[in-house]
Design an enzyme around this catalytic site. Structure first.
Site, PDB file in Angstrom:
ATOM      1  CB  SER A  41      -0.893   0.025   1.245  1.00 54.05           C
ATOM      2  OG  SER A  41      -0.132   0.387   2.398  1.00 54.05           O
ATOM      3  CG  ASP A  42       1.377   5.842  -1.421  1.00 57.99           C
ATOM      4  OD1 ASP A  42       2.348   5.980  -0.662  1.00 57.99           O
ATOM      5  OD2 ASP A  42       1.176   6.577  -2.405  1.00 57.99           O
ATOM      6  CB  CYS A  43       3.154   5.642   3.453  1.00 57.59           C
ATOM      7  SG  CYS A  43       4.555   4.655   2.924  1.00 57.59           S
TER       8      CYS A  43
END
EC number: 3.2.1.37
Length: 771
Positions: free
Chosen positions: A292-294
């Site tokens: 996932s993106d952060c």
């Protein structure tokens, strides 16, 4: 990609900083010789990748498994599995990140910093892209081997540059799907050490999947934005670069994005992560994983309100195919989700096996003598060859937008160096950067070329003060040549920061105008990733030359002065459209459609025809004539074209034809020439027809005055095809016009006819009902 963490979530995720901690990184190689791990198959190099990874996962307790689904994985001390930080960065060189640790001085205190992707993309030089990526991958491996980074890097950013206001456009190679697709193919090839290698140099990560190209516009944040995209636009514009990265280049990792796509957050979307990514693009081999993106899994239940709880968000992401959380939702809530029966143990194991299979492939569990990249170290970082390549990358991308024969400069003398970039250092790197050994400033380069420099910045990037104008004008009055270095920087465009206007900052325009009134030779260097409306400079007869230099990084000043003095000749081409200032009032950033219609004026050169400077534009110090090598092209038949495609390959990658043109340098300066081949049609397939479409390109190196070269441009079936409303890639019969270059030069065109029935080259998986 990766995110500045959404601060309102209060997550304990470290923010990226330019200067990383001086402490040694968490990443240490496990002991597979005498430690507890040595008893597991994960350390047995004779076993296959999946068996090795599975043995490690099988040895973990449930709590240990859950704890290691986060980017800052703690490892399993009782098994001898060390902590591992998955978050390393290398957009245009090894960069600051939670998993990357630069030393204060000496070995591993710097890495080669190449031109930002938007400038490298302007070179239209695929081989150069691969060479740069090979160096970045090698240096990344050196940091990883030293325990100062991981072995996986969250790069590249391959979202096409749709809207000129986007703050992260500088991270991408441009707006055209074919160009971005070819760029990423060669980039991943270089980073990983081949196409789908069994033993990659590093694991690259293509991001952000998918339809992500907005930070925060008019109060709409990426953390809650639902990108409404037609199936046609999704298949035609937003996904081709990912298909190239995943299906063709066989990247090891993919990052899902913050936004939702047609109602579903991307990290919770099985249509994206399973149907398209793993099934349609055949990307379910060992060691392929999704991160996932952060903070994006937080967004599932906080930003998008797609679920009510963190446990539900963790479960839907894991079930959809997200394997690693750049955040803390997985480790905090997967236990609770398991108690609620929201996912199975097999699903959790699947994610971990994917992750550890990647580390097995990277040699993380192998003895040093069996690691093909184990000998890479500090000696391989910022070598003289790497520095030369950084220089070449900056030179090849610089685009000459205007020149009244003032350039190249013909005599030494006094040079007034003015503007907010006049003595810039880190500013020239753009974002996602690491510390380089040096940065060649414009002032340094001017001195090296023998100029007497009078430096006066005059103004900042964007303010209302005129306090520095008088000193700048005084310096200019006493100079033989005036060089103004300005534009935009990361205070105007960056992650979390979209622009509201695409004009030059008013204070800079005012100073340039006053400088032009002196009637001295005036050259403007425009920095920045996104374009600004250059109309005031292009129409001002006393602005004698204009160059766009993007973010040229450590070799910036040297590369620019090589162009200014004629040591090198400009041949870069704009990889994006330069829109007029009024464009931002005509279409909201949240409008994802590409085609003109209603209130949408159209996006990119394919659908918008009122550009200030068009995609693909670039002047030279010489002149070229282009002619077709063959008098008659074709005819072609759709069935015959498809039938001759090699068996076992994807038919859209098969060759349509290799077109040959003659390129002659009719001027007096040796120069590269970028041959851009476009196609247009008015009867092949349904309306509306794009204005034109890039179908191929090549960069011809060092064409001497009077020299004529025969240039080959390969065009695939997929490039000639169009995307139907349902997303299918279709080769249509009809008449096509081939055009070399951007059209303003009057180069000849060629006509080809394609006969037969329309043929579907790629059947696009249809989204679920209601999407």
């Amino acid at each position: 990609m990766v995110g500045l963490t959404p601060q309102h979530y209060g997550n304990a995720i470290a923010l990226m900083t330019y200067l990383a901690s001086t402490a040694l990184a968490d990443n240490k190689f496990p002991d597979c010789t005498s430690g507890p791990l040595s008893k597991l198959a994960v350390c047995d190099t004779s076993r296959d990748v999946t068996t090795r990874a599975q043995s490690l996962v099988d040895a973990m307790s449930f709590a240990e498994k859950v704890n290691n689904t986060q980017y800052e994985a703690p490892g399993v001390p009782r098994l001898g599995l060390p902590a591992y930080n998955w978050w390393s960065e290398a957009l245009h060189g090894v960069a600051g990140a939670p998993g990357v640790h630069f030393a204060d001085s000496g070995p591993f205190s710097y890495a080669t910093s190449f031109a930002q992707p938007i400038l490298l993309g302007a070179s239209f030089d695929d081989e150069l892209v691969k060479q740069v990526a090979t160096v970045v991958g090698t240096e990344g491996r050196a940091f990883g081997n030293a325990g100062r980074a991981g072995l996986d890097y969250w790069t590249p950013n391959i979202n096409p540059f749709r809207d000129p206001r986007w703050g992260r456009g500088q991270e991408t190679p441009g707006e055209d799907p074919l160009h971005v697709s070819r760029y990423v193919y060669h980039l991943v090839d270089g980073l990983q050490g081949g196409i789908g290698p069994a033993r990659p140099q590093i694991a690259a990560t293509c991001k952000h999947f998918a339809a992500y190209d907005m930070e925060d516009w008019n109060g709409v944040s990426r953390h809650e934005f639902d990108a409404r995209v037609s199936t046609q636009d999704l298949a035609e514009f937003y996904l081709p670069s990912f298909k190239s990265c995943v299906r063709d280049a066989q990247v090891d990792a993919v990052m899902c994005s913050y936004n939702a796509l047609n109602g579903v957050p991307t990290c919770a979307d099985p249509y994206l992560l399973q149907t398209l990514l793993r099934e349609h693009w055949d990307w379910d081999q060992p060691g392929h994983w999704v991160v996932s993106d952060c903070g994006a899994i937080d967004d599932i239940y906080i930003g998008h309100n797609y679920t009510k709880t963190g446990a539900e968000a963790a479960a839907v992401a894991l079930n959809a195919g997200t394997d690693l959380d750049c955040g803390t939702v997985f480790p905090k809530h997967l236990g609770e989700a398991a108690e609620q029966g929201l996912y199975t143990n097999q699903t959790l194991d699947r994610a971990l096996v994917r992750l550890y299979s990647s580390l097995v492939k990277l040699g993380y569990f192998d003895p040093a003598e069996k690691q093909p990249y184990g000998s890479i170290g500090w000696k391989d970082v910022d070598t003289p060859a790497a520095e030369q390549l950084a220089h070449k990358a900056a030179v090849e991308g610089i685009v000459l937008l205007k020149n009244d024969q003032t350039l190249p400069l013909k005599a030494k003398g006094t040079l007034a160096l003015i503007g907010p970039y006049a003595n810039a250092t880190k500013q020239m790197q753009g974002n996602y950067q690491g510390p380089p050994k040096y940065i060649r400033t414009l002032e340094w380069a001017a001195t090296q070329h023998g100029y007497q420099v009078q430096y006066s910045p005059g103004t900042a990037i964007n303010n209302s003060s005129t306090a520095g104008f008088a000193a700048a004008l005084a310096a200019a009055k006493d100079a033989d040549v005036v060089l103004y270095a300005g534009g935009i920087d990361n205070t105007i465009e960056s992650e979390t920061l979209d622009r509201t206007t695409i004009t030059w900052p008013g204070n800079q325009l005012s100073l340039i105008s006053e400088l032009s009134n002196l009637h001295k030779p005036l050259i403007v260097i425009q920095f920045g990733g996104g374009q600004v409306d250059d109309t005031p400079l292009l129409t001002n007869p006393h602005v004698n030359a204009l160059l766009w230099a993007g973010y040229p990084s450590q070799e910036g000043g040297a590369a620019i002065f090589d162009i200014l003095t004629g040591k090198a000749a400009p041949a870069g081409r704009l990889p994006i459209t330069q829109y007029p200032a009024a464009y931002t009032a005509q279409v909201p950033m949240t409008e994802m459609g590409l085609r003109a219609g209603g209130d949408n004026p159209g996006r990119t050169y394919r659908w918008y025809d009122k550009a200030v400077v068009p995609f693909g534009f670039g002047l030279h110090y010489t002149s070229f004539e282009v002619s077709w090598d063959r008098g008659r092209l074709g005819p072609y038949n759709t069935a015959a074209l498809v039938n001759r495609a090699p068996g076992g390959s994807h038919v859209d990658r098969a060759l349509f034809d290799t077109f040959r043109v003659q390129v002659q340098n009719t001027g007096t300066v040796t120069s590269d020439y970028v041959a851009l081949l476009f196609v247009k049609t008015e009867d092949a397939g349904p309306e509306p027809y794009p204005l034109k479409t890039l179908v191929g390109y090549t960069r011809v190196q060092q064409v001497k005055p009077g020299e004529r070269r025969s240039v080959e441009i390969e065009v695939t079936l997929g490039a000639m095809a169009r995307t139907a409303a349902n997303g299918d890639l279709v080769l249509y019969p009809g008449k096509y016009t081939l055009q070399v270059d951007v059209g303003e030069r009057g180069y000849p065109t060629a006509r080809v006819s394609v006969h037969g029935k329309e043929v579907v080259l790629d059947h696009f998986p249809q989204p679920p009902e209601g999407r």
